[in-house]
Design a protein around this motif. Structure first.
Motif, PDB file in Angstrom:
ATOM      1  N   UNK A  39      41.795  -7.319 -13.245  1.00 34.35           N
ATOM      2  CA  UNK A  39      42.658  -7.001 -14.532  1.00 34.35           C
ATOM      3  C   UNK A  39      41.890  -7.520 -15.651  1.00 34.35           C
ATOM      4  N   UNK A  40      42.573  -7.280 -16.741  1.00 35.65           N
ATOM      5  CA  UNK A  40      42.089  -7.609 -18.295  1.00 35.65           C
ATOM      6  C   UNK A  40      43.094  -8.524 -18.453  1.00 35.65           C
ATOM      7  N   UNK A  41      42.620  -9.628 -18.816  1.00 36.56           N
ATOM      8  CA  UNK A  41      43.632 -10.910 -19.236  1.00 36.56           C
ATOM      9  C   UNK A  41      43.690 -10.831 -20.829  1.00 36.56           C
ATOM     10  N   UNK A  42      44.900 -10.514 -21.292  1.00 35.69           N
ATOM     11  CA  UNK A  42      45.191 -10.552 -22.857  1.00 35.69           C
ATOM     12  C   UNK A  42      45.542 -11.866 -23.321  1.00 35.69           C
ATOM     13  N   UNK A  43      46.049 -12.602 -22.505  1.00 37.12           N
ATOM     14  CA  UNK A  43      46.392 -14.027 -22.899  1.00 37.12           C
ATOM     15  C   UNK A  43      46.213 -15.016 -21.967  1.00 37.12           C
ATOM     16  N   UNK A  44      45.327 -16.052 -22.130  1.00 32.49           N
ATOM     17  CA  UNK A  44      45.061 -16.821 -21.104  1.00 32.49           C
ATOM     18  C   UNK A  44      46.082 -18.002 -20.794  1.00 32.49           C
ATOM     19  N   UNK A  45      45.972 -18.615 -19.584  1.00 30.41           N
ATOM     20  CA  UNK A  45      47.149 -19.560 -19.266  1.00 30.41           C
ATOM     21  C   UNK A  45      47.531 -20.216 -20.622  1.00 30.41           C
ATOM     22  N   UNK A  46      48.948 -20.164 -20.900  1.00 32.97           N
ATOM     23  CA  UNK A  46      49.656 -21.009 -21.916  1.00 32.97           C
ATOM     24  C   UNK A  46      50.703 -21.449 -21.581  1.00 32.97           C
ATOM     25  N   UNK A  47      51.374 -22.396 -22.179  1.00 35.48           N
ATOM     26  CA  UNK A  47      52.740 -22.717 -21.830  1.00 35.48           C
ATOM     27  C   UNK A  47      53.526 -22.437 -23.274  1.00 35.48           C
ATOM     28  N   UNK A  48      54.869 -22.075 -22.844  1.00 34.07           N
ATOM     29  CA  UNK A  48      55.543 -21.946 -24.021  1.00 34.07           C
ATOM     30  C   UNK A  48      56.916 -22.075 -23.665  1.00 34.07           C
ATOM     31  N   UNK A  49      58.055 -22.332 -24.620  1.00 35.34           N
ATOM     32  CA  UNK A  49      59.180 -22.562 -24.325  1.00 35.34           C
ATOM     33  C   UNK A  49      60.114 -21.202 -24.247  1.00 35.34           C
ATOM     34  N   UNK A  50      59.368 -19.955 -24.570  1.00 34.53           N
ATOM     35  CA  UNK A  50      59.811 -18.617 -24.393  1.00 34.53           C
ATOM     36  C   UNK A  50      60.472 -18.616 -23.009  1.00 34.53           C
ATOM     37  N   UNK A  51      61.680 -17.942 -22.679  1.00 30.74           N
ATOM     38  CA  UNK A  51      61.859 -17.436 -21.487  1.00 30.74           C
ATOM     39  C   UNK A  51      61.249 -16.424 -20.898  1.00 30.74           C
ATOM     40  N   UNK A  52      61.141 -16.018 -19.580  1.00 34.54           N
ATOM     41  CA  UNK A  52      60.477 -14.923 -19.187  1.00 34.54           C
ATOM     42  C   UNK A  52      60.961 -13.484 -19.447  1.00 34.54           C
ATOM     43  N   UNK A  53      62.474 -13.562 -19.907  1.00 35.67           N
ATOM     44  CA  UNK A  53      63.020 -12.471 -20.261  1.00 35.67           C
ATOM     45  C   UNK A  53      62.870 -12.148 -21.878  1.00 35.67           C
ATOM     46  N   UNK A  54      62.832 -13.317 -22.584  1.00 35.87           N
ATOM     47  CA  UNK A  54      62.318 -13.066 -24.039  1.00 35.87           C
ATOM     48  C   UNK A  54      60.809 -12.566 -24.021  1.00 35.87           C
ATOM     49  N   UNK A  55      60.161 -13.065 -23.446  1.00 41.24           N
ATOM     50  CA  UNK A  55      58.604 -12.707 -23.425  1.00 41.24           C
ATOM     51  C   UNK A  55      58.462 -11.208 -22.946  1.00 41.24           C
ATOM     52  N   UNK A  56      59.052 -10.857 -21.989  1.00 34.31           N
ATOM     53  CA  UNK A  56      58.813  -9.461 -21.715  1.00 34.31           C
ATOM     54  C   UNK A  56      59.736  -8.537 -22.640  1.00 34.31           C
ATOM     55  N   UNK A  57      60.681  -8.939 -23.294  1.00 32.14           N
ATOM     56  CA  UNK A  57      61.536  -7.970 -24.301  1.00 32.14           C
ATOM     57  C   UNK A  57      60.494  -8.055 -25.551  1.00 32.14           C
ATOM     58  N   UNK A  58      59.871  -9.121 -25.638  1.00 33.63           N
ATOM     59  CA  UNK A  58      59.046  -9.078 -26.979  1.00 33.63           C
ATOM     60  C   UNK A  58      57.894  -8.328 -26.813  1.00 33.63           C
ATOM     61  N   UNK A  59      56.994  -8.257 -25.508  1.00 35.98           N
ATOM     62  CA  UNK A  59      55.906  -7.599 -25.165  1.00 35.98           C
ATOM     63  C   UNK A  59      56.444  -5.809 -25.021  1.00 35.98           C
ATOM     64  N   UNK A  60      57.470  -5.901 -24.471  1.00 37.19           N
ATOM     65  CA  UNK A  60      58.187  -4.413 -24.589  1.00 37.19           C
ATOM     66  C   UNK A  60      58.080  -3.866 -25.911  1.00 37.19           C
TER      67      UNK A  60
END
Length: 100
Positions: A39-60
Motif C-alpha cells: 500500500x501507499x500510506x497517505x496519513x500515518x497513524x493518527x488519533x482524531x475525534x472525527x468519526x469513521x463516517x465523517x472521515x469517510x465522507x470528508x475523504x470521499x
C-alpha cells in the motif's frame, strides 16, 4: 506488539507490476506484511475525534475529483521508527492530499 492501537491510517492500495517483489521485501522486514497488502500510506497513524463516517465522507468529497495516475518507485529508505519506504520518484504530488 503494536503501539498504534486505537489510531488510524489512510492508505491506498495501488496496482503494482512487481507486487511479488514488494511483498517479498515486506515479508522479510514488515511485521504487518501478512495482515495488509502492499500500500501507499497517505496519513500515518493518527488519533482524531472525527468519526469513521465523517472521515469517510470528508475523504470521499476530496477524492471525487481524483483520477487514476501513474507513479514510479525506485530504491528504499529506512526511518528511525522501523518503517521501510519505497522512494517515489514520479507521481509523488498525486499522492499528497491535504485534509482540513
Amino acid at each position: 506488539m503494536f503501539d498504534n492501537i486505537g489510531k488510524r491510517d489512510i492508505l491506498i492500495f495501488p496496482k503494482f507490476n512487481n507486487i511479488d517483489k514488494i511483498q517479498e521485501v515486506r515479508n522479510k522486514y514488515d511485521k504487518l506484511a501478512n495482515l495488509i497488502p502492499p500500500h501507499i500510506t497517505l496519513a500515518f497513524p493518527f488519533s482524531d475525534k472525527i468519526s469513521d463516517t465523517e472521515l469517510i465522507d470528508k475523504l470521499s468529497v476530496l477524492l471525487k475529483s481524483s483520477s487514476p495516475f501513474s507513479a514510479i518507485f525506485r530504491g528504499i529508505s529506512l526511518s528511525n521508527d522501523n518503517y521501510i519506504f519505497l522512494n517515489c520518484i514520479e507521481g509523488k504530488e498525486k499522492c499528497q492530499v491535504l485534509i482540513d
